[in-house]
Design an enzyme around this catalytic site. Structure first.
Site, short mmCIF file in Angstrom:
data_model
loop_
_atom_site.label_atom_id
_atom_site.label_comp_id
_atom_site.label_asym_id
_atom_site.label_seq_id
_atom_site.Cartn_x
_atom_site.Cartn_y
_atom_site.Cartn_z
N ASP A 106 0.83 -1.21 0.00
CA ASP A 106 0.00 0.00 0.00
C ASP A 106 0.87 1.26 0.00
O ASP A 106 2.00 1.24 0.47
CB ASP A 106 -0.90 -0.03 1.25
CG ASP A 106 -2.05 0.96 1.15
OD1 ASP A 106 -2.37 1.40 0.03
OD2 ASP A 106 -2.63 1.28 2.21
N GLY A 107 0.30 2.34 -0.54
CA GLY A 107 0.97 3.64 -0.46
C GLY A 107 1.50 4.17 -1.80
O GLY A 107 2.20 5.19 -1.83
N TRP B 289 2.86 7.99 -2.45
CA TRP B 289 4.25 8.15 -2.92
C TRP B 289 4.28 9.11 -4.11
O TRP B 289 5.11 10.02 -4.18
CB TRP B 289 4.80 6.77 -3.32
CG TRP B 289 6.24 6.75 -3.77
CD1 TRP B 289 7.33 6.52 -3.00
CD2 TRP B 289 6.72 6.98 -5.11
NE1 TRP B 289 8.48 6.57 -3.77
CE2 TRP B 289 8.13 6.86 -5.06
CE3 TRP B 289 6.12 7.27 -6.33
CZ2 TRP B 289 8.93 7.02 -6.20
CZ3 TRP B 289 6.91 7.43 -7.46
CH2 TRP B 289 8.30 7.31 -7.38
N ARG C 272 -1.13 9.43 -9.75
CA ARG C 272 -1.13 8.20 -8.94
C ARG C 272 -0.50 7.02 -9.68
O ARG C 272 0.19 6.19 -9.09
CB ARG C 272 -2.57 7.83 -8.55
CG ARG C 272 -3.23 8.79 -7.58
CD ARG C 272 -4.65 8.32 -7.29
NE ARG C 272 -4.66 6.94 -6.86
CZ ARG C 272 -4.42 6.53 -5.61
NH1 ARG C 272 -4.20 7.42 -4.67
NH2 ARG C 272 -4.43 5.26 -5.31
N HIS D 298 2.13 3.55 -8.98
CA HIS D 298 1.95 2.12 -9.28
C HIS D 298 3.14 1.60 -10.08
O HIS D 298 3.64 0.50 -9.85
CB HIS D 298 0.65 1.89 -10.05
CG HIS D 298 -0.58 2.24 -9.26
ND1 HIS D 298 -0.75 1.85 -7.95
CD2 HIS D 298 -1.69 2.96 -9.58
CE1 HIS D 298 -1.92 2.31 -7.51
NE2 HIS D 298 -2.50 2.99 -8.48
N GLU E 251 -12.52 -4.45 -3.98
CA GLU E 251 -13.01 -3.08 -3.77
C GLU E 251 -12.28 -2.07 -4.66
O GLU E 251 -12.76 -0.94 -4.84
CB GLU E 251 -12.83 -2.66 -2.31
CG GLU E 251 -13.85 -3.27 -1.34
CD GLU E 251 -13.47 -4.67 -0.86
OE1 GLU E 251 -12.28 -5.06 -1.02
OE2 GLU E 251 -14.36 -5.39 -0.38
N LEU F 184 10.25 -20.98 -4.47
CA LEU F 184 9.26 -20.09 -3.86
C LEU F 184 7.94 -20.10 -4.62
O LEU F 184 7.92 -20.06 -5.86
CB LEU F 184 9.83 -18.66 -3.86
CG LEU F 184 8.90 -17.53 -3.40
CD1 LEU F 184 8.63 -17.63 -1.90
CD2 LEU F 184 9.51 -16.17 -3.74
N ARG G 97 2.15 -4.78 6.23
CA ARG G 97 1.43 -3.75 5.49
C ARG G 97 2.30 -2.51 5.43
O ARG G 97 2.80 -2.02 6.46
CB ARG G 97 0.09 -3.39 6.13
CG ARG G 97 -0.65 -2.34 5.28
CD ARG G 97 -2.12 -2.19 5.59
NE ARG G 97 -2.77 -1.34 4.58
CZ ARG G 97 -4.03 -1.36 4.24
NH1 ARG G 97 -4.84 -2.23 4.83
NH2 ARG G 97 -4.52 -0.56 3.32
N GLU H 188 1.51 -12.95 12.59
CA GLU H 188 2.12 -11.81 13.25
C GLU H 188 2.00 -10.60 12.32
O GLU H 188 2.32 -10.69 11.13
CB GLU H 188 3.60 -12.08 13.55
CG GLU H 188 3.82 -13.19 14.57
CD GLU H 188 3.22 -12.86 15.94
OE1 GLU H 188 3.25 -11.67 16.34
OE2 GLU H 188 2.71 -13.79 16.61
C1 IPE Z 1 -5.48 -2.65 -0.08
O1 IPE Z 1 -5.13 -1.32 -0.24
C2 IPE Z 1 -5.48 -3.36 -1.41
C3 IPE Z 1 -4.18 -3.54 -2.02
C4 IPE Z 1 -3.02 -3.20 -1.51
C5 IPE Z 1 -4.19 -4.18 -3.31
P1 IPE Z 1 -6.24 -0.20 -0.41
O2 IPE Z 1 -5.52 1.08 -0.58
O3 IPE Z 1 -7.21 -0.58 -1.46
O4 IPE Z 1 -7.00 -0.27 1.00
P2 IPE Z 1 -7.80 0.86 1.79
O5 IPE Z 1 -8.82 1.43 0.85
O6 IPE Z 1 -6.83 1.90 2.24
O7 IPE Z 1 -8.40 0.13 2.95
C1 IPE Z 2 -1.64 0.27 -3.31
O1 IPE Z 2 -1.41 1.64 -3.34
C2 IPE Z 2 -1.88 -0.31 -4.68
C3 IPE Z 2 -3.27 -0.74 -4.92
C4 IPE Z 2 -4.24 -0.71 -4.06
C5 IPE Z 2 -3.57 -1.24 -6.24
P1 IPE Z 2 -2.60 2.69 -3.32
O2 IPE Z 2 -3.00 2.99 -4.72
O3 IPE Z 2 -3.71 2.21 -2.46
O4 IPE Z 2 -1.89 3.95 -2.67
P2 IPE Z 2 -2.49 4.94 -1.59
O5 IPE Z 2 -3.00 4.11 -0.45
O6 IPE Z 2 -3.59 5.68 -2.26
O7 IPE Z 2 -1.35 5.80 -1.19
MG MG Z 3 -4.09 2.41 -0.51
#
Ligand code: IPE
Ligand code: IPE
Ligand code: MG
Length: 278
Positions: free
Chosen positions: A35-36, A40, A48, A52, A82, A146, A204, A223
């Site tokens: 995530d993030g 970033w 955005r 990715h 989602e 793996l 996470r 964990e």
């Molecule tokens: C969870 O991240 C899904 C993935 C990393 C693929 P999201 O960014 O979708 O989750 P929320 O919306 O912050 O809970």
């Molecule tokens: C995780 O990064 C990748 C996917 C969910 C596909 P995000 O796109 O959720 O990045 P943030 O959470 O908006 O920073």
């Molecule tokens: Mg996210």
């Protein structure tokens, strides 16, 4: 583990971290909520999708490090059920990047004996994505190193629903529906991850303290490790630090820690003596 040390130089920070890891207590299965990416990119005033794109490098390095460490299973959350709520252009970029990753990485996956598996409701993927994904999974099916599970159009609740429906369908077919009784084993063996041990360590990135519908059944006793690092910045060092932190945890599974120098017994006796004298 040996393979990891061989790829590092003595004196490097990652060498020290790798040396500190106990090879006998490695997590067999690591799961990661990557995530993030959006944040970033936002911090760099980029769109955005640039985040990715920058997230591909860490996928490559994490897969490589897990393989060298001797981790058995790595499950990566790439797209949730989602995530369709996002703008269409962003979703399409994610499919494009997935196709790029598969094409780019397949030779290395083969060379390193890595098996790819996809988990999630894959029927809903665009036809071409599905086709290329299936081809990569088939091409690596005989590999024995793996196992990388890519969670795509994945939801933990959807997975449990799919498992129960698969059980019902089977029972209907073989006529056992009248006497069908569910138990934990039956559900677990019908999940997408049926062949895998439960994750030992769930990472996470980006600091969010939530599960976001990931592996709900399987993480009962995993964990948890949350790092503020955003996924595109996640390095080998971050992964080794997470494994070291995991090795410090006391996994009790609802029981008690192993007694240290007969501690548990001494405590019981002290309690009995205290009761008698009161
Ligand atoms: C969870 O991240 C899904 C993935 C990393 C693929 P999201 O960014 O979708 O989750 P929320 O919306 O912050 O809970
Ligand atoms: C995780 O990064 C990748 C996917 C969910 C596909 P995000 O796109 O959720 O990045 P943030 O959470 O908006 O920073
Ligand atoms: Mg996210």
């Amino acid at each position: 583990m040996k393979a990891l040390l061989e790829s590092l130089q003595p004196g490097e920070r990652d060498w020290d971290l790798a040396q500190a890891i106990d090879p006998a207590r490695l997590p067999a299965h690591i799961a990661i909520i990557m995530d993030g990416n959006g944040r970033w990119a936002g911090r760099r005033r980029l769109p955005r999708v640039a985040g990715h794109k920058a997230g591909i490098g860490p996928v490559r390095s994490t897969v490589e490090t897990c393989a060298r460490l001797g981790v058995k299973v790595l499950t990566l959350y790439a797209f949730s059920v989602e995530n369709w709520k996002r703008p269409r252009a962003e979703v399409e970029t994610l499919w494009r990047l997935l196709r790029y990753y598969l094409k780019q990485e397949l030779p290395d996956l083969q060379k390193n004996d890595i098996r790819l598996q996809a988990i999630g409701r894959l029927d809903a993927l665009p036809t071409q994505v599905r086709r290329e994904l299936d081809a990569a999974v088939d091409a690596t099916a005989a590999n024995r190193g793996l196992l990388v599970n890519l969670a795509i159009n994945y939801g933990g609740r959807a997975e449990i629903v799919d498992a129960v429906n698969a059980i019902l369908e089977m029972a209907q077919l073989d006529g056992s529906i009248g006497s069908l009784k569910l138990d934990e084993d039956l559900i677990a063996t019908n999940l997408y991850t049926a062949s895998c041990p439960d994750p030992d360590l769930l990472i996470r990135t980006s600091g969010e303290m939530r599960i976001s519908n990931f592996l709900l059944w399987q993480i009962a006793y995993s964990e948890l490790y949350v790092t503020e690092t955003l996924w595109p910045d996640f390095t080998r060092t971050d992964l080794l630090e997470a494994v070291l932190e995991y090795q410090k945890r006391d996994r009790r599974y609802g029981g008690l820690s192993a007694p240290v120098n007969g501690d548990a017994q001494a405590t019981d006796e002290t309690f009995v003596v205290a009761l008698r004298s009161s």
